[in-house]
Design a protein around this motif. Structure first.
Motif, PDB file in Angstrom:
ATOM      1  N   ARG A   1       1.355  -1.019  -0.606  1.00  0.00           N
ATOM      2  CA  ARG A   1       0.326  -0.228   0.130  1.00  0.00           C
ATOM      3  C   ARG A   1       1.124   0.761   0.074  1.00  0.00           C
ATOM      4  NH1 ARG A   1      -4.575  -2.287   3.916  1.00  0.00           N
ATOM      5  NH2 ARG A   1      -5.556  -3.538   2.778  1.00  0.00           N
TER       6      ARG A   1
ATOM      7  N   VAL B   1       2.035   1.476  -3.173  1.00  0.00           N
ATOM      8  CA  VAL B   1       0.751   2.130  -4.415  1.00  0.00           C
ATOM      9  C   VAL B   1       1.006   3.860  -4.215  1.00  0.00           C
ATOM     10  CG1 VAL B   1      -1.615   2.359  -4.971  1.00  0.00           C
ATOM     11  CG2 VAL B   1      -0.202   0.325  -4.549  1.00  0.00           C
ATOM     12  N   ASN B   2       0.329   4.160  -2.650  1.00  0.00           N
ATOM     13  CA  ASN B   2       0.630   5.543  -2.640  1.00  0.00           C
ATOM     14  C   ASN B   2       1.512   6.239  -2.765  1.00  0.00           C
ATOM     15  OD1 ASN B   2      -1.780   4.914  -1.353  1.00  0.00           O
ATOM     16  ND2 ASN B   2      -0.803   4.535   1.054  1.00  0.00           N
TER      17      ASN B   2
ATOM     18  N   ASP C   1       4.330   2.418 -10.850  1.00  0.00           N
ATOM     19  CA  ASP C   1       3.889   1.588 -12.090  1.00  0.00           C
ATOM     20  C   ASP C   1       3.747   0.556 -11.981  1.00  0.00           C
ATOM     21  OD1 ASP C   1       3.814   4.385 -13.482  1.00  0.00           O
ATOM     22  OD2 ASP C   1       5.676   4.350 -13.412  1.00  0.00           O
TER      23      ASP C   1
ATOM     24  N   ILE D   1       4.985  -3.120  -9.385  1.00  0.00           N
ATOM     25  CA  ILE D   1       5.337  -3.924  -8.012  1.00  0.00           C
ATOM     26  C   ILE D   1       5.955  -4.718  -8.204  1.00  0.00           C
ATOM     27  CG2 ILE D   1       5.376  -4.423  -5.670  1.00  0.00           C
ATOM     28  CD1 ILE D   1       3.240  -2.346  -5.417  1.00  0.00           C
TER      29      ILE D   1
ATOM     30  N   GLU E   1      -6.463  -4.084  -5.055  1.00  0.00           N
ATOM     31  CA  GLU E   1      -6.510  -2.987  -4.537  1.00  0.00           C
ATOM     32  C   GLU E   1      -5.536  -2.140  -5.297  1.00  0.00           C
ATOM     33  OE1 GLU E   1      -4.976  -2.006  -0.431  1.00  0.00           O
ATOM     34  OE2 GLU E   1      -7.306  -2.958  -0.035  1.00  0.00           O
ATOM     35  N   ALA E   2      -3.805  -2.866  -5.204  1.00  0.00           N
ATOM     36  CA  ALA E   2      -2.678  -2.208  -6.056  1.00  0.00           C
ATOM     37  C   ALA E   2      -2.941  -3.089  -7.677  1.00  0.00           C
ATOM     38  CB  ALA E   2      -1.740  -3.057  -6.008  1.00  0.00           C
TER      39      ALA E   2
ATOM     40  N   GLU F   1      -5.679  -0.212  -9.211  1.00  0.00           N
ATOM     41  CA  GLU F   1      -5.247   1.831  -8.745  1.00  0.00           C
ATOM     42  C   GLU F   1      -4.428   1.615 -10.762  1.00  0.00           C
ATOM     43  OE1 GLU F   1      -5.274   4.038  -7.503  1.00  0.00           O
ATOM     44  OE2 GLU F   1      -6.877   3.428  -6.234  1.00  0.00           O
TER      45      GLU F   1
ATOM     46  N   VAL G   1      -1.341  -1.106 -11.249  1.00  0.00           N
ATOM     47  CA  VAL G   1       0.040  -0.709 -11.216  1.00  0.00           C
ATOM     48  C   VAL G   1       0.419  -2.516 -11.578  1.00  0.00           C
ATOM     49  CG1 VAL G   1       1.603  -1.634  -9.061  1.00  0.00           C
ATOM     50  CG2 VAL G   1      -0.077   0.759  -8.807  1.00  0.00           C
TER      51      VAL G   1
END
Length: 368
Positions: A110, A113-114, A118, A120, A136-137, A140, A142
């Motif tokens: 997280r 991501v914050n 681009d 991980i 979640e990522a 967004e 990612v």
């Protein structure tokens, strides 16, 4: 940048496999030439998804720091990142690395991501406990690449070696040396860790088929010091009945030191492809095997990430279960060629692992 191959023959199997993929896929363009990088690559991107020219921000999540292997993995990522930084394709590398549990690694994800990454690259602590954070990522935008061990989330691309098959190679060697009816002990890594469980599961499968009895096993947390201690304890408990030892990468040097200290080199043990173990192997004059587990898998995943961010995509027929790319295992270290391997790791610290990082050309062989 450090050489990405320790020996000419180390990548023979890998290069052959990539060549076969290239032949099957017809290369990277109509004329078989490779696409460019940066803006050129973004403009020429194929069916892999929305193309972008960069520069890209890359995040790394590492949830365990107690191994030289992990340090080498991170160093490799940084070195390949610098290569792309010179091309203007990347601008920032954010590394979250600490000894954390699953909840702590979720926080790492997280945080990345914050900070607007681009992609991980993650060495995960669990095959499934991080899935909600992965979703979640991905929501967004990612891209996520798991290395070293696979995860179950469909939001992640696993770029890994087959840890079960990795373990089976040395387990088969040990079974062939000892024969049916032999008794052994195992010295493993971190209990419950996905790579550890895959390895031990693969090894046990071989031993069951070969009629080898595992009388006990201990977990040494991928620490050479703990490997030595666990082996000493196992010798105290089972030393009079066992014929051999199956030891994982990351603990095998400690196991061998325990055998030397207790004058038990009559026991056959498996080894590892690390500089310190190779030197001790030579000094002890034993016959063993080291299966290469390259820390360069993280840097290889970085190459995949940057190509896919530019719109490329891994060919579906190169993926197992839709999201797992198994990289070919390099050559094993054997007693027959130990002198050559020792020459390759000359000058390296004892914790250095024989390594492989795929070149961008080799990575392209897995793309559509």
């Amino acid at each position: 940048m450090r050489s990405t191959r320790s020996r000419g023959r180390l990548l023979l199997g890998i290069s052959t496999a990539v060549a076969l993929v290239l032949t099957a896929c017809g290369g990277n363009g109509d004329d078989g030439t490779a696409a460019g990088t940066g803006e050129e690559a973004g403009e020429e991107a194929g069916d892999g998804g929305e193309a972008a020219a960069g520069p890209f921000t890359i995040g790394v999540s590492n949830g365990f720091t107690g191994s030289e292997w992990r340090t080498q993995m991170l160093d490799n990522i940084q070195e390949v990142f610098a290569e792309y930084e010179e091309q203007g394709l990347v601008d920032d590398l954010i590394i979250e690395s600490d000894d954390v549990d699953e909840a702590g690694q979720i926080e790492q994800i997280r945080n990345l991501v914050n900070q607007g990454v681009d992609a991980i690259i993650i060495n995960p602590n669990s095959p499934d406990a991080l899935n909600a954070a992965f979703e979640e990522a991905a929501a967004e935008g990612v891209r996520i690449y798991a290395v070293d061990q696979a995860v179950t989330s469909e939001a992640v691309t696993n770029v890994v070696i087959d840890q079960a098959e990795w373990a089976k190679i040395s387990a088969r060697w040990l079974a062939e040396q000892l024969g049916e009816g032999a008794q052994i002990v195992g010295v493993n890594g971190i209990a419950g860790h996905p790579a550890n469980e895959a390895r031990w599961g693969g090894a046990q499968e071989v031993f069951e088929e070969a009629g080898i009895e595992v009388v006990a096993q201990g977990n040494a947390n991928w620490s050479q010091a703990e490997g030595q201690t666990v082996m000493q304890e196992l010798l105290g408990q089972h030393g009079d009945t066992i014929d051999g030892v199956w030891a994982q990468d990351g603990v095998a040097e400690g196991v061998l030191r325990a055998l030397i200290d207790e004058d038990r080199l009559d026991l056959t043990t498996t080894g590892e492809a690390r500089a310190g173990y190779l030197r001790l192997w030579d000094e002890a004059g034993i016959d063993t095997i080291g299966v290469v587990n390259p820390p360069g898998v993280g840097a290889t995943a970085l190459r995949f990430a940057l190509l896919e961010l530019q719109g490329e995509a891994i060919a579906e027929d190169n993926l197992e279960n839709g999201n797992t790319l198994f990289l070919p295992l390099p050559d094993d270290v054997t007693s027959d060629e130990l002198d050559e391997w020792l020459a390759d790791v000359e000058g390296q610290p004892d914790g250095y692992s024989v390594d492989v990082i795929l070149s961008e050309e080799e990575v392209r062989g897995y793309l559509q």
